[in-house]
Design a protein around this motif. Structure first.
Motif, PDB file in Angstrom:
ATOM      1  N   PHE A  33       0.769  -1.121  -0.109  1.00 34.74           N
ATOM      2  CA  PHE A  33       0.236  -0.053   0.148  1.00 34.74           C
ATOM      3  C   PHE A  33       0.917   1.340   0.020  1.00 34.74           C
ATOM      4  O   PHE A  33       2.060   1.294   0.473  1.00 34.74           O
ATOM      5  CB  PHE A  33      -0.839  -0.025   1.312  1.00 34.74           C
ATOM      6  CG  PHE A  33      -1.861  -0.976   1.204  1.00 34.74           C
ATOM      7  CD1 PHE A  33      -1.470  -2.257   1.706  1.00 34.74           C
ATOM      8  CD2 PHE A  33      -3.342  -0.809   1.168  1.00 34.74           C
ATOM      9  CE1 PHE A  33      -2.423  -3.377   1.947  1.00 34.74           C
ATOM     10  CE2 PHE A  33      -4.064  -1.837   1.313  1.00 34.74           C
ATOM     11  CZ  PHE A  33      -3.599  -3.125   1.379  1.00 34.74           C
ATOM     12  N   TYR A  35       0.302   5.543   1.118  1.00 33.72           N
ATOM     13  CA  TYR A  35      -0.582   6.490   1.721  1.00 33.72           C
ATOM     14  C   TYR A  35      -0.004   7.690   1.768  1.00 33.72           C
ATOM     15  O   TYR A  35       1.469   7.746   1.756  1.00 33.72           O
ATOM     16  CB  TYR A  35      -0.711   5.945   3.241  1.00 33.72           C
ATOM     17  CG  TYR A  35      -1.540   4.775   3.378  1.00 33.72           C
ATOM     18  CD1 TYR A  35      -1.359   3.500   3.525  1.00 33.72           C
ATOM     19  CD2 TYR A  35      -2.860   4.974   3.841  1.00 33.72           C
ATOM     20  CE1 TYR A  35      -2.102   2.509   3.824  1.00 33.72           C
ATOM     21  CE2 TYR A  35      -3.845   4.069   4.182  1.00 33.72           C
ATOM     22  CZ  TYR A  35      -3.400   2.826   4.180  1.00 33.72           C
ATOM     23  OH  TYR A  35      -4.173   1.562   4.362  1.00 33.72           O
ATOM     24  N   PHE A  45      -5.332   6.840   1.888  1.00 35.26           N
ATOM     25  CA  PHE A  45      -5.081   5.910   0.859  1.00 35.26           C
ATOM     26  C   PHE A  45      -5.025   6.113  -0.364  1.00 35.26           C
ATOM     27  O   PHE A  45      -5.660   6.953  -1.066  1.00 35.26           O
ATOM     28  CB  PHE A  45      -6.028   4.870   0.971  1.00 35.26           C
ATOM     29  CG  PHE A  45      -5.977   3.580  -0.091  1.00 35.26           C
ATOM     30  CD1 PHE A  45      -6.961   3.850  -1.148  1.00 35.26           C
ATOM     31  CD2 PHE A  45      -5.122   2.702  -0.052  1.00 35.26           C
ATOM     32  CE1 PHE A  45      -6.775   2.649  -2.111  1.00 35.26           C
ATOM     33  CE2 PHE A  45      -5.004   1.719  -1.129  1.00 35.26           C
ATOM     34  CZ  PHE A  45      -5.672   1.726  -2.127  1.00 35.26           C
ATOM     35  N   TYR A  48      -2.908   0.514  -4.036  1.00 36.10           N
ATOM     36  CA  TYR A  48      -2.640  -1.096  -3.571  1.00 36.10           C
ATOM     37  C   TYR A  48      -2.236  -1.861  -4.551  1.00 36.10           C
ATOM     38  O   TYR A  48      -2.994  -1.654  -5.664  1.00 36.10           O
ATOM     39  CB  TYR A  48      -3.955  -1.689  -3.007  1.00 36.10           C
ATOM     40  CG  TYR A  48      -4.019  -3.045  -2.543  1.00 36.10           C
ATOM     41  CD1 TYR A  48      -4.879  -3.731  -3.315  1.00 36.10           C
ATOM     42  CD2 TYR A  48      -3.096  -3.490  -1.706  1.00 36.10           C
ATOM     43  CE1 TYR A  48      -5.093  -5.107  -2.949  1.00 36.10           C
ATOM     44  CE2 TYR A  48      -3.145  -4.820  -1.241  1.00 36.10           C
ATOM     45  CZ  TYR A  48      -4.146  -5.585  -2.049  1.00 36.10           C
ATOM     46  OH  TYR A  48      -4.286  -7.058  -1.700  1.00 36.10           O
ATOM     47  N   ARG A  91       1.505  -5.622   3.612  1.00 34.15           N
ATOM     48  CA  ARG A  91       0.717  -6.767   4.445  1.00 34.15           C
ATOM     49  C   ARG A  91       1.178  -7.994   4.253  1.00 34.15           C
ATOM     50  O   ARG A  91       1.362  -8.463   3.157  1.00 34.15           O
ATOM     51  CB  ARG A  91      -0.789  -6.635   4.116  1.00 34.15           C
ATOM     52  CG  ARG A  91      -1.558  -7.612   4.597  1.00 34.15           C
ATOM     53  CD  ARG A  91      -3.112  -7.229   4.769  1.00 34.15           C
ATOM     54  NE  ARG A  91      -3.443  -7.220   3.333  1.00 34.15           N
ATOM     55  CZ  ARG A  91      -4.499  -6.602   2.867  1.00 34.15           C
ATOM     56  NH1 ARG A  91      -5.204  -5.806   3.974  1.00 34.15           N
ATOM     57  NH2 ARG A  91      -4.787  -6.392   1.709  1.00 34.15           N
TER      58      ARG A  91
END
Lengths: 111, 114
Positions: A33, A35, A45, A48, A91
């Motif tokens: 991601f 940001y 955001f 992704y 993640r």
């Protein structure tokens, strides 16, 4: 363990293009991601990536190479309001939802 | 559709007091995450909760810190006997169910311990 590296600071000129790089070493991978965070505000955001390649969204694009553990965020037609910190976050795989963030790249856009 | 709500936005406590930080997720989101950001540093994960369940607290300090997300009401991050090193911005994020979902952040609570 997890390690995410991005440059601490960058400077660019209004109207130009800037590329912010992010390299990561993680025990697993299930998405990356980007940001944007203005000083004193919440991260918002931007993009992704979970598969290799380029994702384009207006003036912002993000690229991912999983084999190289590498991503970049490309900002085109820079505006003064783009001055902010840009956070790269990974993640891990395996159902864990916690994001691991880099320290952020502070971008200063100059006239 | 309101975003993630956090309150208070700023909180000042003296050493030894308790701090309670609240987070209401976006409508339709059932997953809440707490992150801490120290000055000039990146965001660090603390805890991940669903309604009435702590799913992952691997980033929480072992002592003085606790979190809950009750069936009704906001998620609460509680810090007991605060120390100066607890001064930081505490961000809450929420996401819908589903592993691939994006986390959306609230405005944060800036805690200052005197």
């Amino acid at each position: 363990g997890q390690n995410i590296d991005q440059p601490t600071e960058m400077t660019a000129t209004e109207g130009a293009i800037v590329q912010i790089n992010c390299t990561y070493q993680t025990s697993g991978f299930n998405g990356l991601f980007w940001y944007q965070q203005h000083a004193g505000e919440a991260p918002t955001f931007l993009s992704y990536n979970v598969l290799d390649g380029l994702e384009e969204k207006g003036r912002f694009s993000s690229f991912l190479s999983r084999s190289k553990g590498y991503s970049y965020l490309l900002l085109k037609e820079l505006q003064m309001k783009d001055s902010a910190s840009y956070l790269c976050a990974v993640r891990p795989y395996g159902g864990r939802r916690a994001l691991t963030f880099g320290s952020g790249t502070r971008l200063q856009v100059q006239p | 559709n309101a975003g993630v709500m956090q309150n208070p936005r700023h909180l000042v406590r003296r050493r030894g007091q308790e701090a309670r930080l609240r987070c209401s997720p976006m409508k339709g989101h059932s997953h809440v995450y707490w992150y801490r950001q120290l000055p000039e540093e990146g965001l660090k994960f603390m805890v991940y909760l669903q309604k009435e369940n702590i799913i992952d607290e691997s980033g929480m300090p072992k002592e003085r810190f606790s979190a809950e997300f009750p069936k009704e009401g906001p998620s609460i991050l509680r810090i007991q006997q605060v120390v100066r090193g607890d001064s930081a911005a505490y961000f809450c994020a929420s996401s819908p169910a589903g592993l691939g979902e994006t986390q959306y952040f609230g405005p944060g609570t800036r805690l200052l311990v005197l």
